[in-house]
Design a protein around this motif. Sequence first.
Motif, PDB file in Angstrom:
ATOM      1  N   ALA A  62      31.578  17.455  33.270  1.00 22.26           N
ATOM      2  CA  ALA A  62      32.139  17.288  34.617  1.00 22.26           C
ATOM      3  C   ALA A  62      33.558  17.860  34.667  1.00 22.26           C
ATOM      4  N   HIS A  63      34.310  17.637  33.604  1.00 20.36           N
ATOM      5  CA  HIS A  63      35.663  18.208  33.518  1.00 20.36           C
ATOM      6  C   HIS A  63      35.605  19.740  33.518  1.00 20.36           C
ATOM      7  N   CYS A  64      34.684  20.314  32.739  1.00 22.09           N
ATOM      8  CA  CYS A  64      34.561  21.780  32.668  1.00 22.09           C
ATOM      9  C   CYS A  64      34.170  22.371  34.009  1.00 22.09           C
ATOM     10  N   ARG A  65      33.336  21.673  34.762  1.00 20.97           N
ATOM     11  CA  ARG A  65      32.874  22.197  36.059  1.00 20.97           C
ATOM     12  C   ARG A  65      34.011  22.313  37.064  1.00 20.97           C
ATOM     13  N   THR A  66      35.057  21.530  36.856  1.00 17.21           N
ATOM     14  CA  THR A  66      36.187  21.602  37.789  1.00 17.21           C
ATOM     15  C   THR A  66      37.086  22.804  37.501  1.00 17.21           C
ATOM     16  N   GLU A  67      36.945  23.414  36.332  1.00 18.97           N
ATOM     17  CA  GLU A  67      37.853  24.485  35.919  1.00 18.97           C
ATOM     18  C   GLU A  67      37.162  25.814  35.652  1.00 18.97           C
ATOM     19  N   LEU A  68      35.823  25.817  35.568  1.00 16.36           N
ATOM     20  CA  LEU A  68      35.084  27.031  35.211  1.00 16.36           C
ATOM     21  C   LEU A  68      34.019  27.334  36.250  1.00 16.36           C
ATOM     22  N   THR A  69      33.788  28.637  36.468  1.00 14.78           N
ATOM     23  CA  THR A  69      32.669  29.011  37.334  1.00 14.78           C
ATOM     24  C   THR A  69      31.371  28.584  36.663  1.00 14.78           C
ATOM     25  N   PRO A  70      30.295  28.347  37.431  1.00 19.94           N
ATOM     26  CA  PRO A  70      29.080  27.738  36.877  1.00 19.94           C
ATOM     27  C   PRO A  70      28.514  28.431  35.635  1.00 19.94           C
ATOM     28  N   TYR A  71      28.533  29.780  35.591  1.00 17.19           N
ATOM     29  CA  TYR A  71      27.912  30.434  34.437  1.00 17.19           C
ATOM     30  C   TYR A  71      28.738  30.280  33.164  1.00 17.19           C
ATOM     31  N   LYS A  72      30.012  29.881  33.308  1.00 16.75           N
ATOM     32  CA  LYS A  72      30.856  29.664  32.133  1.00 16.75           C
ATOM     33  C   LYS A  72      30.771  28.231  31.602  1.00 16.75           C
ATOM     34  N   VAL A  73      30.271  27.335  32.391  1.00 14.21           N
ATOM     35  CA  VAL A  73      30.210  25.923  31.991  1.00 14.21           C
ATOM     36  C   VAL A  73      29.187  25.746  30.864  1.00 14.21           C
TER      37      VAL A  73
END
Length: 564
Positions: free
Chosen positions: A519-530
């Motif tokens: 959830a933290h990563c989704r706030t900072e990365l575009t979806p394909y980078k998560v």
Amino acid sequence: MERIWLQHYPPGVPAEIDVAKYSSLVALLEESFARYRDRTAFVCMDKAMTYGDLDEMSRAFGAWLQSKGLRKGARVAIMMPNVLQYPVIIVGILRAGYTVVNTNPLYVPRELQHQLKDSGAEAIVVLENFAHTLEKVITNTDVKHVVVASMGDLLGMMKGTIVNLIVRWAKKMVPAYALPGATWFNAAIAAGKGMSLSEPQVGPDDVALLQYTGGTTGLAKGAILLNRNVVGNMLQIDAWLQPVLDKEPRIDRLTVMAALPLYHIFAFTACFLLSIHTGGLCILIPNPRDIPNLIKELAKREVNHFPAVNTLYNALLDHPDFGSIDWSLLKCAVGGGMAVQQTVAERWLKATGCPVVEGYGMSETSPVLTCNSPHTTEWNGTIGLPMPSTDIFIRDDDDNDVPLGEIGEICARGPQVMPGYWQLPDETAAVMTHDGCFRTGDIGVMDATGNVRIVDRKKDMITVSGFKVYPSEVEAVASDHPGVFECAAIGVPDARSGEIVKLFVVKKDLRLTEAELLAHCRTELTPYKVPKSVEFRTELPKTNVGKILRRELRDEPQKIDARA
């Protein structure tokens, strides 16, 4: 090209260094022996060695090696951690006209055999703790002369005996081995004192070191480092740091904490050589993973120069006794070997008052190519400006310079750049350009001030449905979560998108969950980078200097498949 970075150099740093100041490493060493003879040069386990001691013992060891009939340029391997014997051996090899082959003491037999065979080493000095590994491969190499050292060799009769008893019998750190005909280190020194050292003419183009790459991208290759390469880089580092070392409060001389192993080129140049050149005191740490002991050593000294890697700074900051260290005279904390993370840099500055200055380089470049200003007070996410006498280019796959601000491969030219790989002309041709630049294999970008930012290594890039994902970006975002201690991102095969991102994490907060981190990563990365999955580990695979090995993590699924 215009060196746009020069107008942003720290005050007092020259644009060029005088590469011809010393004809060789031997000339540099001899000058320090004459100038600083009565000063303490090295300390290990509270035992001191003066410059005069180092002069006399290295001369004896070099004479002993020459008595074995080795010709000028012969390769001599060293396989040991940071102990007092190490500087004696290095200097003895160089003074005798031979080439140093630094060898990781934790090599497994396969790795050791490759390096000894590839280098053609005819002699090796090994700490007895690792002699069992040498025994398994020595008959498959050209090694004819073996010197075995013990932890207690130079610690004095009483302390040395006690240390050896503890190491051999109490801690059982010396597995059984058999190396018929081997000579004990102290016996070699004693014999050499009765011999004369022939002083061969060593010049700038003679090979000083065969420095093997870490093997993180394949089979380890020997980078040929000439005397002028290593001398040049040491002078570059000295020029870069001197202005901040001269700041108030003034110090009588440099005190260097060598927690990184001397067999690594970063420590060899930035700790060992820089300390000797300046008449400094170098504190040798045999086991930097023993954080409590490292903190005790740091608490004893007023350290001025502390080169380390991100993981070591992080581990120190997290130790409850970190506050016992007096950092008031710390002038330089130089981070290399891997990216310095913003959270670690900010915590270090707050705790010590001294910034972590990130630099960049590799075995092939002796090693430093760029560095941030030691005057900086904040983390900027770059690897800094090119060193004096160094040109950095950002180029495309056809060796064309890309416009400023665009991404390309970092290419470097300067006195510290190797002439090539040992006995590998094709590999050399693949990394050298027509105009003498070295292709680093790292993807980066240069801004209008000349600062360079690494995007990632070419071979570490992840491709998700045709989109490029840089592991360092994913790792930086994940590391910002307060529950993450350290992490590594890799690409794993996926039938739908070719590759997906997988994240390996060591927790700082044991309550951290995969769902919370994603959830933290989704706030900072575009979806394909998560990351599509997170695997929690108690530790991550690393080199001996603490660099996380993404390659080992990538190889794990293949190993599992092979066993199935």
